[in-house]
Design a protein around this motif. Structure first.
Motif, PDB file in Angstrom:
ATOM      1  N   ASP A   1      -2.547  -3.492  -7.905  1.00  0.00           N
ATOM      2  CA  ASP A   1      -0.864  -2.567  -7.698  1.00  0.00           C
ATOM      3  C   ASP A   1      -0.203  -3.145  -8.349  1.00  0.00           C
TER       4      ASP A   1
ATOM      5  N   LYS B   1       1.070  -1.385  -0.085  1.00  0.00           N
ATOM      6  CA  LYS B   1      -0.311  -0.277   0.121  1.00  0.00           C
ATOM      7  C   LYS B   1       0.878   1.267  -0.484  1.00  0.00           C
TER       8      LYS B   1
ATOM      9  N   GLU C   1      -5.179 -11.039  -1.317  1.00  0.00           N
ATOM     10  CA  GLU C   1      -4.098 -10.221  -2.257  1.00  0.00           C
ATOM     11  C   GLU C   1      -4.001 -10.288  -3.562  1.00  0.00           C
TER      12      GLU C   1
ATOM     13  N   SER D   1      -5.391  -7.358  -4.747  1.00  0.00           N
ATOM     14  CA  SER D   1      -4.816  -6.425  -4.793  1.00  0.00           C
ATOM     15  C   SER D   1      -3.527  -6.419  -5.241  1.00  0.00           C
TER      16      SER D   1
END
Length: 242
Positions: free
Chosen positions: A187, A34, A180, A183
């Motif tokens: 990301d 993050k 995950e 994400s």
């Protein structure tokens, strides 16, 4: 495990404990992505903290860092430069007048500040979401009940909670590994949220609602430069016309 095996394991554990333990902020382990840190950059920070706490080395050399990471000095130097440039660490210098020497040490206040700011922001968002979260999730998820190729880009971009939408489609809470994976799509792979939701809907229509299938869809679209709803529609039409 027999008695000899337990003795061997116990001796190994005792040896490891005698070599010291480092205290690592759990928030760093959990949220480093993050903060836009790669896994190797987060591990480098962990090594720097460990050198200080366990070995009393405030400013490990590039060679010492190379020994524990197994990566080249040039790569380590580049990562250190990035960490300093982005304010995660800094270097403090001081003089020891008694011994007439100059020494340097890493300062981690930037890292702690960034972690604190992220945790505070996350807590505030969670508190604000308690009152409107359920209604917002229902409204958002409802927008994607039609054909994925016909979904309006503006509507898809309004989504702010991919996890909730996936949980609704799967009919259960997501596992940490599944969270995950989502994400990582956002990301690391930089897939637009619109495309992820379209891939989810494709998997629903195909009756294959699992992450491997969704990942294959996203990979196939990426290879064919499919980036939005219109591209999905065109790609589907071309694929069926073959």
């Amino acid at each position: 495990m027999d008695g000899k095996g337990w003795n061997t394991w116990g001796e190994g554990a005792a040896f490891g404990l005698q070599n010291g333990m480092a205290v690592i902020p759990y928030a760093l382990l959990k949220y480093y992505r993050k903060l836009n840190l790669s896994g190797s950059e987060a591990m480098l920070l962990i090594h720097l903290l460990s050198f200080r706490q366990v070995e009393g080395i405030e400013f490990p050399s590039l060679e010492e860092l190379q020994n524990v990471t197994g990566r080249s000095i040039s790569v380590i130097a580049g990562e250190l430069q990035k960490l300093m440039k982005e304010g995660f660490i800094s270097i403090d210098g001081d003089n020891d007048e008694l011994r007439d020497i100059h020494y340097e040490q890493y300062n981690f206040s930037g890292l702690y500040s960034k972690l604190g700011a992220y945790l505070a922001e996350a807590a505030q968002e969670a508190a604000q979401g308690k009152t409107a979260g359920h209604a917002q999730t229902s409204r958002t998820a409802g927008r994607y009940s039609g054909n994925p190729a016909a979904a309006a880009p503006g509507e898809v971009e309004e989504s702010r909670n991919l996890f909730s939408i996936f949980e609704k489609e799967f009919g259960r809470p997501l596992s940490p590994m599944e969270c995950e994976t989502i994400s990582g799509w956002v990301d690391q792979d930089r897939y637009p949220e619109e495309l992820i939701l379209l891939a989810l809907k494709e998997s629903v229509f195909a009756g294959k609602v699992h992450f491997r299938y969704i990942d294959r869809i996203l990979l196939e679209w990426a290879r064919n430069r499919v980036k939005n709803a219109q591209d999905v529609k065109n790609y589907s039409q071309n694929f069926r016309g073959r």
